[in-house]
Motif scaffolding. Sequence first.
Motif, PDB file in Angstrom:
ATOM      1  N   LEU A 101       0.825  -1.210   0.000  1.00 20.17           N
ATOM      2  CA  LEU A 101       0.000   0.000   0.000  1.00 20.17           C
ATOM      3  C   LEU A 101       0.863   1.265   0.000  1.00 20.17           C
ATOM      4  CD1 LEU A 101      -2.806  -1.091   2.474  1.00 20.17           C
ATOM      5  CD2 LEU A 101      -2.904  -0.979  -0.026  1.00 20.17           C
ATOM      6  N   GLN A 102       1.971   1.206   0.712  1.00 18.72           N
ATOM      7  CA  GLN A 102       2.870   2.351   0.732  1.00 18.72           C
ATOM      8  C   GLN A 102       3.507   2.555  -0.644  1.00 18.72           C
ATOM      9  OE1 GLN A 102       5.945   2.116   3.681  1.00 18.72           O
ATOM     10  NE2 GLN A 102       6.338   4.314   3.599  1.00 18.72           N
ATOM     11  N   ALA A 103       3.932   1.496  -1.305  1.00 17.17           N
ATOM     12  CA  ALA A 103       4.511   1.599  -2.648  1.00 17.17           C
ATOM     13  C   ALA A 103       3.473   2.104  -3.643  1.00 17.17           C
ATOM     14  CB  ALA A 103       5.052   0.244  -3.092  1.00 17.17           C
ATOM     15  N   LEU A 104       2.250   1.654  -3.510  1.00 19.34           N
ATOM     16  CA  LEU A 104       1.171   2.123  -4.380  1.00 19.34           C
ATOM     17  C   LEU A 104       0.924   3.618  -4.182  1.00 19.34           C
ATOM     18  CD1 LEU A 104      -0.919   1.163  -6.457  1.00 19.34           C
ATOM     19  CD2 LEU A 104      -2.479   0.756  -4.547  1.00 19.34           C
ATOM     20  N   GLY A 105       0.991   4.072  -2.961  1.00 19.14           N
ATOM     21  CA  GLY A 105       0.837   5.498  -2.671  1.00 19.14           C
ATOM     22  C   GLY A 105       1.950   6.329  -3.284  1.00 19.14           C
ATOM     23  N   TYR A 106       3.181   5.847  -3.178  1.00 19.01           N
ATOM     24  CA  TYR A 106       4.313   6.563  -3.775  1.00 19.01           C
ATOM     25  C   TYR A 106       4.223   6.580  -5.298  1.00 19.01           C
ATOM     26  CZ  TYR A 106       6.743   6.936   0.690  1.00 19.01           C
ATOM     27  OH  TYR A 106       7.095   7.252   1.974  1.00 19.01           O
ATOM     28  N   ALA A 107       3.789   5.479  -5.882  1.00 18.95           N
ATOM     29  CA  ALA A 107       3.643   5.422  -7.339  1.00 18.95           C
ATOM     30  C   ALA A 107       2.562   6.393  -7.806  1.00 18.95           C
ATOM     31  CB  ALA A 107       3.315   4.006  -7.780  1.00 18.95           C
ATOM     32  N   THR A 108       1.490   6.489  -7.063  1.00 18.92           N
ATOM     33  CA  THR A 108       0.420   7.433  -7.406  1.00 18.92           C
ATOM     34  C   THR A 108       0.903   8.870  -7.279  1.00 18.92           C
ATOM     35  OG1 THR A 108      -1.216   5.836  -6.631  1.00 18.92           O
ATOM     36  CG2 THR A 108      -1.930   8.117  -6.842  1.00 18.92           C
ATOM     37  N   LEU A 109       1.621   9.166  -6.213  1.00 20.30           N
ATOM     38  CA  LEU A 109       2.167  10.506  -6.027  1.00 20.30           C
ATOM     39  C   LEU A 109       3.125  10.863  -7.159  1.00 20.30           C
ATOM     40  CD1 LEU A 109       2.533  13.038  -4.254  1.00 20.30           C
ATOM     41  CD2 LEU A 109       4.384  11.811  -3.106  1.00 20.30           C
ATOM     42  N   TYR A 110       3.990   9.933  -7.549  1.00 24.15           N
ATOM     43  CA  TYR A 110       4.927  10.151  -8.646  1.00 24.15           C
ATOM     44  C   TYR A 110       4.173  10.475  -9.940  1.00 24.15           C
ATOM     45  CZ  TYR A 110       8.216   9.039 -12.372  1.00 24.15           C
ATOM     46  OH  TYR A 110       8.980   9.087 -13.507  1.00 24.15           O
ATOM     47  N   ALA A 111       3.142   9.692 -10.241  1.00 26.28           N
ATOM     48  CA  ALA A 111       2.382   9.897 -11.473  1.00 26.28           C
ATOM     49  C   ALA A 111       1.694  11.256 -11.471  1.00 26.28           C
ATOM     50  CB  ALA A 111       1.359   8.787 -11.652  1.00 26.28           C
ATOM     51  N   ILE A 112       1.140  11.663 -10.347  1.00 23.69           N
ATOM     52  CA  ILE A 112       0.449  12.956 -10.264  1.00 23.69           C
ATOM     53  C   ILE A 112       1.431  14.103 -10.469  1.00 23.69           C
ATOM     54  CG2 ILE A 112      -0.727  14.511  -8.666  1.00 23.69           C
ATOM     55  CD1 ILE A 112      -2.131  12.005  -7.542  1.00 23.69           C
ATOM     56  N   VAL A 113       2.572  14.044  -9.811  1.00 19.97           N
ATOM     57  CA  VAL A 113       3.561  15.124  -9.917  1.00 19.97           C
ATOM     58  C   VAL A 113       4.121  15.210 -11.335  1.00 19.97           C
ATOM     59  CG1 VAL A 113       5.840  15.888  -9.130  1.00 19.97           C
ATOM     60  CG2 VAL A 113       4.136  15.123  -7.471  1.00 19.97           C
ATOM     61  N   VAL A 114       4.487  14.069 -11.916  1.00 17.88           N
ATOM     62  CA  VAL A 114       5.061  14.071 -13.267  1.00 17.88           C
ATOM     63  C   VAL A 114       4.037  14.549 -14.286  1.00 17.88           C
ATOM     64  CG1 VAL A 114       5.971  12.606 -15.103  1.00 17.88           C
ATOM     65  CG2 VAL A 114       6.824  12.360 -12.789  1.00 17.88           C
ATOM     66  N   LYS A 115       2.799  14.120 -14.185  1.00 19.31           N
ATOM     67  CA  LYS A 115       1.775  14.575 -15.127  1.00 19.31           C
ATOM     68  C   LYS A 115       1.513  16.069 -14.984  1.00 19.31           C
ATOM     69  CE  LYS A 115      -0.525  10.299 -16.169  1.00 19.31           C
ATOM     70  NZ  LYS A 115      -1.798   9.658 -16.475  1.00 19.31           N
ATOM     71  N   ALA A 116       1.581  16.603 -13.779  1.00 18.44           N
ATOM     72  CA  ALA A 116       1.418  18.043 -13.587  1.00 18.44           C
ATOM     73  C   ALA A 116       2.562  18.816 -14.241  1.00 18.44           C
ATOM     74  CB  ALA A 116       1.334  18.368 -12.101  1.00 18.44           C
ATOM     75  N   VAL A 117       3.774  18.309 -14.099  1.00 19.22           N
ATOM     76  CA  VAL A 117       4.930  18.963 -14.730  1.00 19.22           C
ATOM     77  C   VAL A 117       4.820  18.888 -16.250  1.00 19.22           C
ATOM     78  CG1 VAL A 117       7.430  18.774 -15.076  1.00 19.22           C
ATOM     79  CG2 VAL A 117       6.472  18.645 -12.777  1.00 19.22           C
ATOM     80  N   LEU A 118       4.452  17.727 -16.780  1.00 15.15           N
ATOM     81  CA  LEU A 118       4.328  17.564 -18.226  1.00 15.15           C
ATOM     82  C   LEU A 118       3.228  18.451 -18.798  1.00 15.15           C
ATOM     83  CD1 LEU A 118       4.698  13.697 -18.594  1.00 15.15           C
ATOM     84  CD2 LEU A 118       6.411  15.432 -19.084  1.00 15.15           C
ATOM     85  N   ALA A 119       2.140  18.598 -18.071  1.00 12.67           N
ATOM     86  CA  ALA A 119       1.031  19.414 -18.560  1.00 12.67           C
ATOM     87  C   ALA A 119       1.341  20.905 -18.514  1.00 12.67           C
ATOM     88  CB  ALA A 119      -0.221  19.125 -17.738  1.00 12.67           C
ATOM     89  N   SER A 120       2.229  21.311 -17.621  1.00 13.37           N
ATOM     90  CA  SER A 120       2.495  22.739 -17.455  1.00 13.37           C
ATOM     91  C   SER A 120       3.721  23.236 -18.223  1.00 13.37           C
ATOM     92  CB  SER A 120       2.665  23.062 -15.977  1.00 13.37           C
ATOM     93  OG  SER A 120       3.791  22.398 -15.462  1.00 13.37           O
ATOM     94  N   THR A 121       4.415  22.366 -18.909  1.00 13.58           N
ATOM     95  CA  THR A 121       5.594  22.784 -19.657  1.00 13.58           C
ATOM     96  C   THR A 121       5.400  22.491 -21.139  1.00 13.58           C
ATOM     97  OG1 THR A 121       6.638  20.639 -19.306  1.00 13.58           O
ATOM     98  CG2 THR A 121       7.171  22.364 -17.735  1.00 13.58           C
ATOM     99  N   PRO A 122       5.992  23.316 -21.996  1.00 12.78           N
ATOM    100  CA  PRO A 122       5.908  23.022 -23.432  1.00 12.78           C
ATOM    101  C   PRO A 122       6.765  21.811 -23.787  1.00 12.78           C
ATOM    102  CG  PRO A 122       7.306  24.923 -23.053  1.00 12.78           C
ATOM    103  CD  PRO A 122       6.714  24.547 -21.726  1.00 12.78           C
ATOM    104  N   THR A 123       6.356  21.098 -24.811  1.00 16.94           N
ATOM    105  CA  THR A 123       7.098  19.922 -25.249  1.00 16.94           C
ATOM    106  C   THR A 123       8.398  20.365 -25.921  1.00 16.94           C
ATOM    107  OG1 THR A 123       5.026  18.771 -25.619  1.00 16.94           O
ATOM    108  CG2 THR A 123       6.989  17.820 -26.624  1.00 16.94           C
TER     109      THR A 123
END
Length: 58
Positions: A6-28
């Motif tokens: 459950l802890q690893a799943l939480g970290y994986a979810t946090l990683y995905a949220i942060v990375v997707k936020a960075v990708l969405a807010s920066t130009p390719t």
Amino acid sequence: MPDWFLQALGYATLYAIVVKAVLASTPTPPADRWYGRAYRALEWSVLVIGRVKEGAGR
């Protein structure tokens, strides 16, 4: 379920949220630069498939 799972799943979810936020807010960046390749690796790591940003704002 074990606590470690459950802890690893939480970290994986946090990683995905942060990375997707960075990708969405920066130009390719261009693919021929080192940061363009790093950007593509981040997209792959969170399973961003296709050209999601190209249709934004239309």
